[in-house]
Design a protein around this motif. Structure first.
Motif, short mmCIF file in Angstrom:
data_model
loop_
_atom_site.label_atom_id
_atom_site.label_comp_id
_atom_site.label_asym_id
_atom_site.label_seq_id
_atom_site.Cartn_x
_atom_site.Cartn_y
_atom_site.Cartn_z
N MET B 1 0.82 -1.21 0.00
CA MET B 1 0.00 0.00 0.00
C MET B 1 0.85 1.26 0.00
SD MET B 1 -2.94 -1.02 -0.28
CE MET B 1 -4.56 -0.77 0.44
N LEU B 2 0.58 2.14 -0.92
CA LEU B 2 1.40 3.33 -1.08
C LEU B 2 0.78 4.54 -0.39
CD1 LEU B 2 2.15 3.03 -4.90
CD2 LEU B 2 3.42 2.05 -2.99
N THR B 3 1.64 5.45 0.06
CA THR B 3 1.14 6.75 0.52
C THR B 3 0.96 7.64 -0.70
OG1 THR B 3 3.31 7.75 0.72
CG2 THR B 3 2.50 6.53 2.63
N ILE B 4 0.32 8.79 -0.47
CA ILE B 4 0.04 9.68 -1.60
C ILE B 4 1.33 10.17 -2.24
CG2 ILE B 4 -0.09 11.83 -0.26
CD1 ILE B 4 -2.51 12.58 -2.02
N GLY B 5 2.36 10.38 -1.44
CA GLY B 5 3.63 10.84 -1.98
C GLY B 5 4.27 9.79 -2.86
N GLN B 6 4.24 8.54 -2.43
CA GLN B 6 4.80 7.46 -3.24
C GLN B 6 4.03 7.29 -4.54
OE1 GLN B 6 4.37 4.67 0.02
NE2 GLN B 6 6.59 4.41 0.15
N LEU B 7 2.71 7.34 -4.41
CA LEU B 7 1.87 7.22 -5.60
C LEU B 7 2.20 8.31 -6.61
CD1 LEU B 7 -0.72 6.10 -7.09
CD2 LEU B 7 -1.94 7.93 -5.92
N ALA B 8 2.24 9.55 -6.13
CA ALA B 8 2.49 10.68 -7.01
C ALA B 8 3.86 10.55 -7.67
CB ALA B 8 2.40 11.98 -6.21
N ALA B 9 4.86 10.17 -6.87
CA ALA B 9 6.20 10.02 -7.43
C ALA B 9 6.21 8.94 -8.50
CB ALA B 9 7.18 9.67 -6.31
N TYR B 10 5.52 7.84 -8.25
CA TYR B 10 5.51 6.74 -9.23
C TYR B 10 4.91 7.20 -10.55
CZ TYR B 10 5.75 1.95 -10.82
OH TYR B 10 6.10 0.82 -11.50
N ALA B 11 3.82 7.94 -10.46
CA ALA B 11 3.13 8.35 -11.69
C ALA B 11 3.75 9.61 -12.29
CB ALA B 11 1.66 8.58 -11.40
N GLY B 12 4.66 10.22 -11.55
CA GLY B 12 5.29 11.42 -12.10
C GLY B 12 4.42 12.65 -12.05
N VAL B 13 3.59 12.75 -11.03
CA VAL B 13 2.78 13.96 -10.84
C VAL B 13 3.03 14.47 -9.42
CG1 VAL B 13 1.02 13.09 -12.41
CG2 VAL B 13 0.74 12.79 -9.95
N THR B 14 2.46 15.63 -9.08
CA THR B 14 2.65 16.15 -7.74
C THR B 14 1.56 15.63 -6.81
OG1 THR B 14 1.26 18.08 -8.09
CG2 THR B 14 3.59 18.30 -8.67
N VAL B 15 1.85 15.68 -5.52
CA VAL B 15 0.86 15.29 -4.52
C VAL B 15 -0.39 16.16 -4.64
CG1 VAL B 15 0.39 15.27 -2.05
CG2 VAL B 15 2.57 14.39 -2.90
N ARG B 16 -0.15 17.44 -4.87
CA ARG B 16 -1.28 18.36 -5.01
C ARG B 16 -2.18 17.96 -6.16
NH1 ARG B 16 -5.23 20.49 -5.04
NH2 ARG B 16 -5.83 22.63 -4.53
N ALA B 17 -1.58 17.52 -7.24
CA ALA B 17 -2.37 17.10 -8.41
C ALA B 17 -3.26 15.91 -8.05
CB ALA B 17 -1.45 16.75 -9.56
N VAL B 18 -2.69 14.95 -7.31
CA VAL B 18 -3.49 13.78 -6.92
C VAL B 18 -4.69 14.22 -6.10
CG1 VAL B 18 -3.50 11.63 -5.63
CG2 VAL B 18 -1.50 12.25 -6.98
N ARG B 19 -4.42 15.08 -5.11
CA ARG B 19 -5.54 15.55 -4.27
C ARG B 19 -6.57 16.29 -5.11
NH1 ARG B 19 -2.19 15.58 1.07
NH2 ARG B 19 -0.95 17.36 0.47
N HIS B 20 -6.09 17.04 -6.11
CA HIS B 20 -7.01 17.74 -7.00
C HIS B 20 -7.88 16.74 -7.76
CE1 HIS B 20 -8.57 20.92 -9.46
NE2 HIS B 20 -8.15 20.34 -10.57
N TYR B 21 -7.28 15.67 -8.24
CA TYR B 21 -8.05 14.66 -8.97
C TYR B 21 -9.10 14.02 -8.06
CZ TYR B 21 -4.26 15.21 -12.35
OH TYR B 21 -3.36 15.72 -13.24
N HIS B 22 -8.75 13.85 -6.79
CA HIS B 22 -9.76 13.36 -5.85
C HIS B 22 -10.91 14.36 -5.76
CE1 HIS B 22 -7.49 9.97 -4.74
NE2 HIS B 22 -6.63 10.56 -3.94
#
Lengths: 260, 260
Positions: B1-22
């Motif tokens: 299970m990944l944290t948001i930071g790990q997820l974002a790094a893997y996909a090459g986007v920022t943490v903020r972008a992930v939260r925005h997509y949520h």
DNA sequence: GCTTGACCCTGACGCAGCGTCAGGGCTCCA
DNA sequence: TGGAGCCCTGACGCTGCGTCAGGGTCAAGC
């Protein structure tokens, strides 16, 4: 003397844009007539046309302000920079367009075309749709992590498929996953034996087709998780492989782990 | 299970972008761990990579949502539309870039290159800088009104310059505007006689080089105003021309007005 | 056990370049 | 005299996040 609507129409911009330019100080506020309407002279027309020309080229309004009051040398320099930016942007869009073109085929979403070809080859060898989709997802994870190296690895994978034992293994896995058996399916043991054999031989030959890049465990952990989610019997396979001295499942036929 | 930071790094986007997509519902909110942290599985990784791929191609996020849940046919259709948009955008930028390239030389800001050449020719004939700048501003107004027709008109203007009387007239005007005389400068009468002569001859020959497009008075009104602002003696010239039967000043040598 | 630094959380404002109401006044033409 | 079509100011909306602010959490080293 022109009204704001006439001015805007002449320069080919909207009234709102003109007011915006006033607001940010890009175009000076003109005098008003008796009823408070803005009235414009020729200087405003010329300024606005110049602003529109630069803005249409994608120059940020903040730059335009500086450019209009700059000397010719600074102006030329600014123009050069804008041209460079435009070139980069065009390049970026063309790259996007190439990716988009590949993306037209369902498989290649977020995947380079070589991988799509590899997946087609799998299908041609009789591998089931479900397994191909699993492979595809795995390659999406790989491609996201090492986008530049996929084209090195795919030819080796394609070559492996020429080995009837390998293609046989894929078909066997397809059959298992297509059937409704449980963890006690005897074919799981058969698969584990074949896979362990491949891994042992690869290790003996010093073969490491995913090489040093594969130091990073995360993608392989994710692929293992992916496989388990796709079919819970994979967990049994992992256990069988561990008993034979191999830690991971998805990496077994790629880079051998040190047994233990 | 990944944290948001790990997820974002893997996909090459920022943490903020992930939260925005949520936030906009593009990527589903995952379950939280004991301390309230978001925890992601493989499905989120795959989704996010696909989202990033489409977003990088300039697809609006609102479209991405629809695309990810569309059937293959609709998906292919959407991809085609995106590709069309990208093509248009690239085209637009390349047009901008061509304009920007011309704009590098000071004169050609908001002007097509033929006009810049015409202005160079004026300078070569000994016309003063001030007058050339006035001409340039006039052509900016013309080009803004009839951008497609300038290239028809410029050759005729260039041809006119071959007539020594015409180039002589320009030089005479240059001299007047460079000098510090008043409305009583006798050369103004001389200029008016020459110009009226040209206008008469053009009318007799049925010559209308600005033709029907010139029905619109506004650009010529602006050019007249421009000229007056540049040098108040132009007002005297306008009066002299009116006495000789010609209404406007800037249009005299372009399209003759019906005398009156 | 305590600190420190690197994470994570929510909530909120900021950015560019305008589009688009809302709620009012002016002008011109029939 | 009335209506269409201008003009005015002020304010919110849109996209795709970046960037605080003001907190809690986790792992490591002392």
């Amino acid at each position: 003397m022109l009204t704001i609507g006439q001015l805007a129409a002449y320069a080919g911009v909207t009234v709102r844009a003109v007011r915006h330019y006033h607001q940010i100080g890009l175009l000076p506020e003109p005098d008003r007539d008796a009823s408070g309407y803005r009235r414009y002279g020729t200087a405003a027309v010329l300024s606005l046309i110049k602003i529109r020309t630069l803005a249409a080229a994608g120059v940020p309004l903040s730059h335009i302000r500086r450019m209009l009051e700059a000397d010719p040398a600074a102006f030329a320099e600014a123009v050069r920079k804008i041209d460079d930016d435009l070139r980069d942007e065009i390049e970026r869009l063309e790259t996007s367009r190439r990716q988009i073109a590949q993306l037209a085929a369902g498989d290649s979403l977020a995947l380079p075309p070589e991988v799509a070809h590899y997946l087609d080859r799998l299908r041609a060898l009789g591998v089931s749709d479900v397994m191909v989709q699993g492979e595809r997802d795995g390659w999406i994870l790989i491609a996201a992590r090492w986008p530049d190296r996929v084209h090195e690895w795919i030819p080796a994978k394609l070559a492996e498929l020429e080995d009837p034992q390998v293609s046989g293994l894929y078909r066997l896995l397809s059959e298992i996953f297509d059937s409704d058996t449980g963890d006690d399916d005897p074919r799981l043991v058969e698969v584990a034996d074949i896979m362990a054999g491949f891994a042992d031989r690869a290790l003996a030959a010093g073969q490491t087709d995913f090489d040093e890049a594969a130091q990073d465990d995360l993608p392989f952990d994710l692929m293992d998780a992916l496989a388990v989610e796709a079919d819970p019997r994979v967990r049994r396979l992992q256990a069988l492989m561990r008993k034979r001295g191999w830690a991971r499942w998805t990496r077994f036929d790629r880079v051998p782990e040190k047994p233990g």
